[in-house]
Design a protein around this motif. Structure first.
Motif, PDB file in Angstrom:
ATOM      1  N   UNK A 163      -5.675  13.426 -12.200  1.00  0.00           N
ATOM      2  CA  UNK A 163      -4.478  12.586 -12.166  1.00  0.00           C
ATOM      3  C   UNK A 163      -4.388  11.785 -10.874  1.00  0.00           C
ATOM      4  N   UNK A 164      -4.772  12.384  -9.736  1.00  0.00           N
ATOM      5  CA  UNK A 164      -4.691  11.666  -8.467  1.00  0.00           C
ATOM      6  C   UNK A 164      -5.643  10.476  -8.444  1.00  0.00           C
ATOM      7  N   UNK A 165      -6.837  10.659  -9.006  1.00  0.00           N
ATOM      8  CA  UNK A 165      -7.803   9.561  -9.063  1.00  0.00           C
ATOM      9  C   UNK A 165      -7.278   8.430  -9.948  1.00  0.00           C
ATOM     10  N   UNK A 166      -6.657   8.787 -11.063  1.00  0.00           N
ATOM     11  CA  UNK A 166      -6.070   7.771 -11.945  1.00  0.00           C
ATOM     12  C   UNK A 166      -4.911   7.062 -11.253  1.00  0.00           C
ATOM     13  N   UNK A 167      -4.098   7.825 -10.510  1.00  0.00           N
ATOM     14  CA  UNK A 167      -2.983   7.240  -9.764  1.00  0.00           C
ATOM     15  C   UNK A 167      -3.487   6.252  -8.727  1.00  0.00           C
ATOM     16  N   UNK A 168      -4.591   6.602  -8.052  1.00  0.00           N
ATOM     17  CA  UNK A 168      -5.184   5.718  -7.050  1.00  0.00           C
ATOM     18  C   UNK A 168      -5.532   4.363  -7.660  1.00  0.00           C
ATOM     19  N   UNK A 169      -6.110   4.367  -8.866  1.00  0.00           N
ATOM     20  CA  UNK A 169      -6.468   3.109  -9.519  1.00  0.00           C
ATOM     21  C   UNK A 169      -5.233   2.351  -9.993  1.00  0.00           C
ATOM     22  N   UNK A 170      -4.270   3.077 -10.537  1.00  0.00           N
ATOM     23  CA  UNK A 170      -3.060   2.424 -11.028  1.00  0.00           C
ATOM     24  C   UNK A 170      -2.296   1.760  -9.885  1.00  0.00           C
ATOM     25  N   UNK A 171      -2.247   2.425  -8.734  1.00  0.00           N
ATOM     26  CA  UNK A 171      -1.565   1.848  -7.578  1.00  0.00           C
ATOM     27  C   UNK A 171      -2.213   0.534  -7.168  1.00  0.00           C
ATOM     28  N   UNK A 172      -3.541   0.509  -7.139  1.00  0.00           N
ATOM     29  CA  UNK A 172      -4.235  -0.705  -6.719  1.00  0.00           C
ATOM     30  C   UNK A 172      -4.045  -1.837  -7.722  1.00  0.00           C
ATOM     31  N   UNK A 173      -4.031  -1.485  -9.018  1.00  0.00           N
ATOM     32  CA  UNK A 173      -3.785  -2.514 -10.029  1.00  0.00           C
ATOM     33  C   UNK A 173      -2.352  -3.028  -9.948  1.00  0.00           C
ATOM     34  N   UNK A 174      -1.411  -2.125  -9.699  1.00  0.00           N
ATOM     35  CA  UNK A 174      -0.005  -2.512  -9.634  1.00  0.00           C
ATOM     36  C   UNK A 174       0.304  -3.338  -8.396  1.00  0.00           C
ATOM     37  N   UNK A 175      -0.221  -2.904  -7.253  1.00  0.00           N
ATOM     38  CA  UNK A 175       0.113  -3.536  -5.980  1.00  0.00           C
ATOM     39  C   UNK A 175      -0.772  -4.730  -5.641  1.00  0.00           C
ATOM     40  N   UNK A 176      -1.956  -4.781  -6.258  1.00  0.00           N
ATOM     41  CA  UNK A 176      -2.873  -5.866  -5.929  1.00  0.00           C
ATOM     42  C   UNK A 176      -3.474  -5.730  -4.552  1.00  0.00           C
ATOM     43  N   UNK A 200       8.397  -4.735 -10.308  1.00  0.00           N
ATOM     44  CA  UNK A 200       9.102  -3.944 -11.320  1.00  0.00           C
ATOM     45  C   UNK A 200       8.354  -2.640 -11.606  1.00  0.00           C
ATOM     46  N   UNK A 201       7.032  -2.725 -11.726  1.00  0.00           N
ATOM     47  CA  UNK A 201       6.235  -1.526 -11.990  1.00  0.00           C
ATOM     48  C   UNK A 201       6.327  -0.549 -10.826  1.00  0.00           C
ATOM     49  N   UNK A 202       6.253  -1.072  -9.605  1.00  0.00           N
ATOM     50  CA  UNK A 202       6.306  -0.217  -8.424  1.00  0.00           C
ATOM     51  C   UNK A 202       7.682   0.432  -8.278  1.00  0.00           C
ATOM     52  N   UNK A 203       8.739  -0.348  -8.504  1.00  0.00           N
ATOM     53  CA  UNK A 203      10.099   0.169  -8.341  1.00  0.00           C
ATOM     54  C   UNK A 203      10.426   1.251  -9.358  1.00  0.00           C
ATOM     55  N   UNK A 204       9.879   1.119 -10.567  1.00  0.00           N
ATOM     56  CA  UNK A 204      10.164   2.095 -11.626  1.00  0.00           C
ATOM     57  C   UNK A 204       9.100   3.187 -11.716  1.00  0.00           C
ATOM     58  N   UNK A 205       8.078   3.100 -10.832  1.00  0.00           N
ATOM     59  CA  UNK A 205       6.994   4.091 -10.791  1.00  0.00           C
ATOM     60  C   UNK A 205       6.317   4.236 -12.152  1.00  0.00           C
ATOM     61  N   UNK A 206       6.036   3.073 -12.759  1.00  0.00           N
ATOM     62  CA  UNK A 206       5.342   3.037 -14.045  1.00  0.00           C
ATOM     63  C   UNK A 206       4.047   2.249 -13.894  1.00  0.00           C
ATOM     64  N   UNK A 207       3.036   2.548 -14.696  1.00  0.00           N
ATOM     65  CA  UNK A 207       1.801   1.754 -14.650  1.00  0.00           C
ATOM     66  C   UNK A 207       2.080   0.288 -14.946  1.00  0.00           C
TER      67      UNK A 207
END
Length: 238
Positions: free
Chosen positions: A58-71, A206-213
């Motif tokens: 899950x942490x590895x997936x979160x790492x990728x999602x964060x980078x996609x969300x934040x750019x 919006x994705x970052x504020x709501x903590x969603x992918x």
């Protein structure tokens, strides 16, 4: 090393592995070889992060999602530069403040990102993380580079076996999500009467504020469950 890669690429008895299985086994194998806690493989394009192909946890997936969300993040820098980004202490460099804050909260202390590319052709990035700070030594770095080369070969082989003019299904699934983000960005641009770059920033915020992918929020926009008005507020509908 070669024995481990052989085991990764060889189907278990009585079973034919899918491309997703091979990618997943590759991430798992990395943890047994290197002093890391997790690994992920992301599809990349010239426009940026295009989707997750495999993750060990899950942490590895979160790492990728964060980078996609934040750019922002080491994965994107590795892809853009074509060189590994090695961060034995994620907090140290002072880059990507939003990514670092969220990644450390997820328990990630060190990140090592390796571009997967052939010449100018960008395929993806292999990301490794540790829960404690510390560098990879010379031998460990060489093994990580070998895994990155093997992953690059696998991605090339996948696309080589796909029908003419089509992406392999594993790559297409990730790319489809990327296209949905572009579609959502265009819709927000029209709804809020702003440029595409600002629309993408709104979507990411919006994705970052709501903590969603990011892909989930984009899907809501495309399905018109989430809209943005010219005053840049949002209106969610059931």
């Amino acid at each position: 090393m070669r024995q481990i890669l052989f085991e990764v690429l060889t189907d278990p008895p009585g079973r034919i592995s899918s491309a997703a299985d091979v990618m997943q086994r590759l991430c798992t194998a990395l943890i047994t070889v290197l002093p890391i806690d997790g690994a992920s493989i992301a599809l990349m394009t010239s426009a940026g992060h295009a989707g997750l192909l495999a993750a060990s946890d899950a942490a590895a997936a979160t790492m990728e999602d964060l980078q996609q969300t934040l750019g922002e993040g080491p994965c994107l820098d590795a892809s853009r530069s074509g060189r590994p980004v090695l961060l034995p202490d994620l907090v140290g460099p002072g880059r990507w403040p939003a990514f670092v804050a969220s990644a450390t909260e997820a328990g990630i202390a060190a990140v090592f990102a390796f571009p997967l590319q052939v010449g100018a052709i960008q395929l993806g990035v292999l990301d490794l993380y540790r829960r404690s700070t510390g560098s990879l030594d010379t031998l460990e770095l060489a093994e990580a580079l070998d895994f990155a080369a093997a992953t690059t070969t696998i991605l090339l082989d996948l696309q080589y076996g796909a029908p003419d003019g089509q992406l392999h299904p594993l790559l297409a699934d990730a790319a489809n999500g990327h296209r949905e983000i572009h579609q959502a960005t265009g819709m927000i641009s029209v709804q809020a009467a702003i440029g595409l770059n600002e629309a993408l920033l709104l979507l990411r915020a919006r994705a970052y504020a709501t903590e969603r992918p990011l892909i989930d929020v984009a899907a809501d926009v495309v399905r018109r469950l989430l809209t943005f008005s010219p005053d840049r507020t949002h209106d969610e509908q059931a």
